[in-house]
Scaffold this motif. Structure first.
Motif, PDB file in Angstrom:
ATOM      1  N   ARG A 125       5.449  -1.601  -3.526  1.00  0.00           N
ATOM      2  CA  ARG A 125       6.136  -0.943  -1.842  1.00  0.00           C
ATOM      3  C   ARG A 125       5.614  -1.795  -0.699  1.00  0.00           C
ATOM      4  N   GLY A 127       2.615  -3.081  -1.037  1.00  0.00           N
ATOM      5  CA  GLY A 127       0.466  -2.096  -0.557  1.00  0.00           C
ATOM      6  C   GLY A 127       0.207  -2.905  -1.554  1.00  0.00           C
ATOM      7  N   SER A 202      -9.828   2.952  14.791  1.00  0.00           N
ATOM      8  CA  SER A 202      -8.572   2.072  14.525  1.00  0.00           C
ATOM      9  C   SER A 202      -8.770   0.463  14.119  1.00  0.00           C
ATOM     10  N   THR A 215      -7.046   0.318   0.470  1.00  0.00           N
ATOM     11  CA  THR A 215      -5.900   0.493   1.143  1.00  0.00           C
ATOM     12  C   THR A 215      -5.099   1.442   1.803  1.00  0.00           C
ATOM     13  N   LEU A 216      -3.517   0.485   1.864  1.00  0.00           N
ATOM     14  CA  LEU A 216      -2.415   1.688   3.540  1.00  0.00           C
ATOM     15  C   LEU A 216      -2.391   2.620   2.162  1.00  0.00           C
ATOM     16  N   HIS A 217      -2.211   2.480   0.691  1.00  0.00           N
ATOM     17  CA  HIS A 217      -1.534   3.772  -0.009  1.00  0.00           C
ATOM     18  C   HIS A 217      -2.688   4.511  -0.139  1.00  0.00           C
ATOM     19  N   GLU A 218      -4.160   4.428   0.256  1.00  0.00           N
ATOM     20  CA  GLU A 218      -5.328   5.325   0.604  1.00  0.00           C
ATOM     21  C   GLU A 218      -5.354   5.786   1.381  1.00  0.00           C
ATOM     22  N   LEU A 219      -4.902   4.971   2.479  1.00  0.00           N
ATOM     23  CA  LEU A 219      -5.092   5.723   3.736  1.00  0.00           C
ATOM     24  C   LEU A 219      -3.643   7.097   3.806  1.00  0.00           C
ATOM     25  N   ASN A 220      -2.622   6.798   2.938  1.00  0.00           N
ATOM     26  CA  ASN A 220      -1.293   7.760   3.120  1.00  0.00           C
ATOM     27  C   ASN A 220      -1.983   8.984   2.398  1.00  0.00           C
ATOM     28  N   GLN A 221      -2.637   9.318   1.800  1.00  0.00           N
ATOM     29  CA  GLN A 221      -3.137  10.387   0.862  1.00  0.00           C
ATOM     30  C   GLN A 221      -3.853  11.126   1.938  1.00  0.00           C
ATOM     31  N   THR A 223      -5.467  13.961   4.160  1.00  0.00           N
ATOM     32  CA  THR A 223      -7.254  13.225   4.670  1.00  0.00           C
ATOM     33  C   THR A 223      -7.955  15.193   3.907  1.00  0.00           C
TER      34      THR A 223
END
Length: 224
Positions: A125, A127, A202, A215-221, A223
């Motif tokens: 992806r 990421g 931010s 990682t971006l993947h973790e941020l997109n999980q 909340t």
């Protein structure tokens, strides 16, 4: 890239047949499966044939004993390939150098499918993926451009990025909100001291992404 948008393809460059066979099995057992092309130790197969169309390159850094292929890693990254380094080297300096050169993940060969498969998916992806070994390397990194964060500071920071409030962070980590604030303030001060101010959340997220703390993947999980 792969013809089927739902199918991830990877090409592995590794001179150990047993390693490639193991990775092939892990990829076949993944849900959904990952298609794997075995290039052996032939770097040319990354650029021609099925390997040229693979979404991800799984790269053994040392195809010739005693000679890490940092130049080839740079060439792959500069050409736009998404690279996961899978190496026998467990030293922090090598891991950090590979990430600095643009690898999306660095795994030691002691890290199995529970990390390699998610790393391949993240790289497909575009990421990155931070393994336990890489996380430890980043914490211990002495690069003057990176602050030296303590394991607890990293834990609080990652929890704060995933939470809706500092109160939730405090409850999850069994500490007070004041302690959460103290850790975050220390992290901000450390970034300011290396010339990378992070005055807002931010900005701090951006610094943490740059340094592989999250990682971006973790941020997109979702909340909590």
């Amino acid at each position: 890239m792969a013809a089927d948008a739902d199918l991830i393809t990877a090409v592995i460059v590794d001179d150990h047949a047993a390693i490639a066979a193991g990775v092939r099995y892990w990829c076949a057992q993944a849900t959904p499966p990952i298609a794997l092309v075995d290039a052996g130790d032939r770097l040319a197969d990354v650029w021609t044939g099925p390997g040229a169309d693979a979404d991800v390159v799984i790269f053994d850094l040392e195809l010739v004993p005693g000679r890490p292929e940092f130049g080839e890693l740079r060439r792959l990254v500069d050409s736009g390939r998404r690279v996961v380094v899978y190496s026998q080297h467990a030293d922090d300096a090598t891991a950090i150098k590979c990430i600095d050169l643009g690898a999306l993940a660095y795994l030691t060969k002691r890290e199995g499918p529970e990390h390699l498969v998610p790393a391949i998916r993240a790289a497909a992806r575009g990421g990155d993926y931070t393994t336990p070994s890489l996380s430890g390397a980043l914490i211990a990194d002495e690069n003057p451009g990176r602050p030296r964060l303590s394991p607890r500071e990293v834990e609080v920071l990652r929890a704060w990025f995933a939470a809706l409030s500092k109160e939730l962070v405090a409850a999850k980590l069994h500490i007070t909100v004041k302690t959460v604030d103290t850790h975050i303030s220390r992290v901000r001060a450390k970034y300011a001291n290396v010339g990378r101010a992070a005055r807002t959340k931010s900005e701090l997220v951006s610094r943490a992404l740059d340094d592989g703390v999250i990682t971006l993947h973790e941020l997109n999980q979702p909340t909590w």
